[in-house]
Write a protein that holds these residues in place. Sequence first.
Motif, PDB file in Angstrom:
ATOM      1  N   PRO A 184       0.818  -1.213   0.000  1.00 32.10           N
ATOM      2  CA  PRO A 184       0.000   0.000   0.000  1.00 32.10           C
ATOM      3  C   PRO A 184       0.850   1.262   0.000  1.00 32.10           C
ATOM      4  N   ALA A 185       0.357   2.293  -0.677  1.00 25.33           N
ATOM      5  CA  ALA A 185       1.100   3.546  -0.810  1.00 25.33           C
ATOM      6  C   ALA A 185       1.365   4.214   0.522  1.00 25.33           C
ATOM      7  N   SER A 186       0.573   3.908   1.535  1.00 23.64           N
ATOM      8  CA  SER A 186       0.768   4.528   2.846  1.00 23.64           C
ATOM      9  C   SER A 186       2.123   4.202   3.446  1.00 23.64           C
ATOM     10  N   TYR A 187       2.727   3.099   2.996  1.00 23.34           N
ATOM     11  CA  TYR A 187       4.027   2.698   3.545  1.00 23.34           C
ATOM     12  C   TYR A 187       5.177   3.545   2.995  1.00 23.34           C
ATOM     13  N   LEU A 188       4.900   4.413   2.042  1.00 20.59           N
ATOM     14  CA  LEU A 188       5.932   5.334   1.548  1.00 20.59           C
ATOM     15  C   LEU A 188       6.166   6.482   2.520  1.00 20.59           C
ATOM     16  N   ASP A 189       5.266   6.667   3.494  1.00 24.76           N
ATOM     17  CA  ASP A 189       5.393   7.739   4.490  1.00 24.76           C
ATOM     18  C   ASP A 189       5.471   9.119   3.846  1.00 24.76           C
ATOM     19  N   GLY A 190       4.813   9.286   2.719  1.00 26.93           N
ATOM     20  CA  GLY A 190       4.802  10.591   2.071  1.00 26.93           C
ATOM     21  C   GLY A 190       6.043  10.912   1.271  1.00 26.93           C
ATOM     22  N   VAL A 191       6.992   9.990   1.184  1.00 29.26           N
ATOM     23  CA  VAL A 191       8.199  10.219   0.380  1.00 29.26           C
ATOM     24  C   VAL A 191       7.829  10.084  -1.100  1.00 29.26           C
ATOM     25  N   PRO A 192       8.178  11.058  -1.940  1.00 32.48           N
ATOM     26  CA  PRO A 192       7.831  10.976  -3.363  1.00 32.48           C
ATOM     27  C   PRO A 192       8.312   9.668  -3.982  1.00 32.48           C
ATOM     28  N   ALA A 193       7.532   9.138  -4.921  1.00 27.43           N
ATOM     29  CA  ALA A 193       7.826   7.829  -5.496  1.00 27.43           C
ATOM     30  C   ALA A 193       9.208   7.782  -6.133  1.00 27.43           C
ATOM     31  N   GLU A 194       9.610   8.877  -6.813  1.00 30.34           N
ATOM     32  CA  GLU A 194      10.911   8.852  -7.486  1.00 30.34           C
ATOM     33  C   GLU A 194      12.057   8.792  -6.485  1.00 30.34           C
ATOM     34  N   VAL A 195      11.884   9.390  -5.316  1.00 24.53           N
ATOM     35  CA  VAL A 195      12.892   9.285  -4.256  1.00 24.53           C
ATOM     36  C   VAL A 195      12.811   7.919  -3.594  1.00 24.53           C
ATOM     37  N   SER A 196      11.589   7.442  -3.386  1.00 24.10           N
ATOM     38  CA  SER A 196      11.396   6.169  -2.704  1.00 24.10           C
ATOM     39  C   SER A 196      12.075   5.028  -3.435  1.00 24.10           C
TER      40      SER A 196
END
Length: 366
Positions: free
Chosen positions: A300-312
């Motif tokens: 789920p996208a929530s696990y990115l903690d708000g970090v932009p996808a390109e950085v993630s």
Amino acid sequence: MPPTGVGIIGASTSGWASVAHVPAIAATPEFALRAVSTSRPSSAEVAAATYGVPAYHDHRDLIAHPGVDLVVVSVKVTEHFKLISAALNAGKMVYSEWPLGNGLAEAQQLADQAAKAEVRTVVGLQGRYAPEVRYARDLIRDGYLGRVLGTTMVGSGMVWGGEVADPGQAYWFDNANGATPLTSATLHALDPLHTVLGEFDSVAANLVVGRKQATITTDGTSVPVTVPDQVAVIGTLSGGAAASIFYRGGVSRGDNFRWEINGTDGDLVLTAGWGNMQVAELALAGGRGTDGAVKPLEVPASYLDGVPAEVSRSAAGSVARLYRQLAWDLADGTRTVPDFAHALGRHRLIDAIERASGTGTTQILA
């Protein structure tokens, strides 16, 4: 709240800080890069032009900068003790790359100094913040596997192979320098394993120096290898599950990272093409019940903690998530990120593994 000012020691434009810390800070609005330092005036001049902040060739000038609240130490581990001590003496918060110190004694002294200074500390064990790791942890907590029976992890250190191009990288092969497959790649992977499944109750190990020589390709010279480049660790986890970890130096033509977790009702598998899992792009698969094989699981996208996808998806991804967690800690008064006390515990684990290998006996951990 105004952003926390960050100063990075070891911020050359081609090093780890440039691909991890700088983009992670830029992706985390609670922090702002205020200064950097390098080892030479010429590299400091280039860094100043690249990052747009003051750059120094003396770490003491960076530590004294009034806008720097958090000092990041991103240099060879042999330099950690001096630099971290200086920052702690100045009352600054410190983020140290892992390992904290060159051996248990240094780590103990730095942890004691940080406790006495009563400042916030962070250690760069960011692998635990990978979305796939955290999602796997939550799946296990919610019963996806049933009761965990055991886990196996196999990985490659990527460096510590038979050759290096740069003579400056020869320090990797000297065990006295503290940057080894055990202290670096293996512990970076063990920390997430323990975060997900619990700590070792007991551990046995075998550390082997497989390659006796390494070649510097630029001039063909050879250097002796004293680091154990074949690391085998087995143990029992606090919940009763069996654990087996094997890390090798260099690169495998097979799988460079595979972590399997098996339970009474299901299985989870994390894989990557890169063996250093703290920066690897992981893939998570799972199967349970009547499934005949594991299949990819979407995190789920929530696990990115708000970090932009390109950085993630980059080497900065989990570093940015660590910064985000630190920001929440500072705002809420909590202490969730791995700090120097946590790092000391991991150094004690290294010591237990080395003693287990040296004596051939199982070490019981408190």
